[in-house]
Design a protein around this motif. Structure first.
Motif, short mmCIF file in Angstrom:
data_model
loop_
_atom_site.label_atom_id
_atom_site.label_comp_id
_atom_site.label_asym_id
_atom_site.label_seq_id
_atom_site.Cartn_x
_atom_site.Cartn_y
_atom_site.Cartn_z
N LEU A 1 1.53 2.91 11.99
CA LEU A 1 2.98 2.74 11.88
C LEU A 1 3.45 1.61 12.79
CD1 LEU A 1 5.67 3.79 10.79
CD2 LEU A 1 5.73 5.43 12.65
N GLN B 1 1.17 3.55 2.15
CA GLN B 1 1.79 3.76 3.45
C GLN B 1 2.94 2.79 3.67
OE1 GLN B 1 -0.72 4.92 6.62
NE2 GLN B 1 -2.55 4.96 5.40
N SER C 1 0.88 -1.18 0.00
CA SER C 1 0.00 0.00 0.00
C SER C 1 0.91 1.22 0.00
CB SER C 1 -0.88 -0.01 1.24
OG SER C 1 -0.11 0.28 2.38
N ARG D 1 0.28 10.75 5.17
CA ARG D 1 0.53 10.92 6.61
C ARG D 1 0.18 9.60 7.29
NH1 ARG D 1 0.10 16.56 8.21
NH2 ARG D 1 -1.25 16.11 9.96
N ILE D 2 1.09 9.13 8.10
CA ILE D 2 0.87 7.82 8.76
C ILE D 2 0.61 8.02 10.24
CG2 ILE D 2 1.87 5.55 9.24
CD1 ILE D 2 3.43 5.80 6.69
#
Lengths: 294, 109
Positions: free
Chosen positions: B48, B12, B10, B42-43
């Protein structure tokens, strides 16, 4: 104004509804102080925007201690990103922030979907042993007495109804969420007012069913003239039952959080305590009946 | 599912691995991803944390240093190969789509 306690009755797939509910309460001047397994505790504040995140962690388990390195690490990551940890209730971990810039804790809807499904499956694993036990007791009563009209069957029916309701609700959400993920890459929006109303009606229905059954059993089995005694005895029994439940839940909470045993040890402790409380309740009932009929 | 086995990454996942080309800790990875994607990706800390755990389990990244609660990670050879494969796949997608889509875009302009 004093503190306010509200019952938590949200399923794992209603995590977003809980988040929206908490944000709406903050705008009404109630911020979440702490949360337990059954209740949310709010304290008054000036009405303002508070952002909440209600998260379900990877491989969720209600047995796992909240003090494991993994969970501490998760909270540390969130703290560094500007989120304060408020506590956990079942599978839910609640964070809050007043910063508008803080990035949402979970930004991948597919991961969130997987975690919710894992938690829902965990719920069924929790219910399964109880359903099997009640079914076995009902069958035993059927072969012994030739009837299925026993309290165990009624409990089984109540539990089956609860499973059907939560299972149906979860399955509907799962299909809707999978379609929404495939089409738009997001999870469906949850209207907290509708979810809360639905769950309130459902909880009230279950409690009303149990109450009607209890009154019916008392009226059918207790000889006339003894109804007041039986009602009093039942009230005492309920009081003892809930006191025991409270006591055991506090002890187990303390063991889980302060001693930080492994998940398997916690499972043994939980089921051991459940067995011990069942034995204790049976002893109380037995003593009561001996006293009542002597 | 293909994505579960990290066959297709993905956005991310892609940026996390890219940022781990150099050794980084959690907070640094978040900032680096924003930097690399020019603010587009933005994670969240929960995402994360989960992805780092999964990558580490699959030996796509490895932990280098652990300073108290701060952990540093770096991409492994397996992770590099995976990222390169994904990069080539994305390049192929762009290359094969270009004759049709670029013409369409030019017409719209």
């Amino acid at each position: 104004m004093s503190k306010k306690y509200v019952m938590v009755n949200f399923f794992p797939h209603e995590a977003d509804a809980l988040k929206n509910y908490l944000e709406a309460r903050a705008l009404e001047g109630w911020k979440l102080d702490k949360l337990g397994n059954f209740f949310l505790c709010f304290s008054p504040c000036t009405p303002h925007t508070i952002r909440y995140c209600v998260e379900i962690m990877e491989r969720p388990s209600v047995y796992a201690s909240n003090q494991t390195p993994e969970r501490k690490g998760y909270r540390e990551f969130c703290r560094e990103a500007g989120w304060d940890y408020l506590g956990c209730s079942g599978y839910f971990h609640v964070f809050c922030t007043e910063s508008p810039e803080a990035i949402e804790v979970e930004t991948d809807p597919e991961l969130r979907f997987q975690h919710i499904v894992q938690a829902e499956n965990g719920n069924y694993k929790l219910m399964l042993p109880l359903v099997i036990l009640l079914a076995a007791l009902s069958l035993a009563a059927f072969f012994e007495k030739g009837t299925l009209l026993t309290s165990n069957t009624f409990c089984l029916l109540l539990m089956a109804a609860a499973c059907l309701y939560s299972g149906g609700s979860s399955l509907r959400w799962k299909n809707k969420a999978a379609a929404s993920l495939a089409a738009d890459g997001v999870l469906p929006h949850s209207d907290w007012k509708r979810v809360r109303l639905k769950n309130r009606i459902w909880t009230f229905g279950l409690l009303a069913g149990a109450a009607i059954y209890t009154i019916w059993i008392l009226a059918a089995t207790v000889p006339s003239g003894y109804t007041a005694y039986a009602a009093l005895a039942f009230a005492v029994y309920l009081l003892i039952f809930f006191l025991l439940m409270f006591l055991f839940s506090r002890v187990l909470f303390w063991l889980r959080e302060k001693r930080a045993y492994s998940k398997n040890t916690n499972i043994a402790l939980y089921w051991g305590a459940a067995l011990a409380s069942a034995v204790l309740i049976c002893v109380v009932i037995f003593v009561f009946f001996c006293w009542f009929f002597s | 599912m293909a994505r579960e086995q990290f066959q297709n990454l993905s956005e991310q996942m892609y940026y996390i691995l890219l940022s781990l080309w150099e050794e980084q800790c959690g907070a640094d990875i978040s900032r680096r991803v924003i930097e690399l994607s020019r603010g587009r990706v933005r994670i969240g800390p929960g995402t994360l944390y989960t992805l780092l755990g999964r990558f580490e389990e699959q030996k796509i990244i490895r932990q280098t240093v652990c300073e108290g609660r701060k952990r540093y990670y770096i991409i492994t050879e397996k992770g590099r190969q995976m990222l390169i494969t994904e990069y080539r796949r994305l390049q192929a997608l762009v290359r094969e789509g270009a004759p049709y889509l670029e013409k369409e875009e030019n017409q719209n302009e």
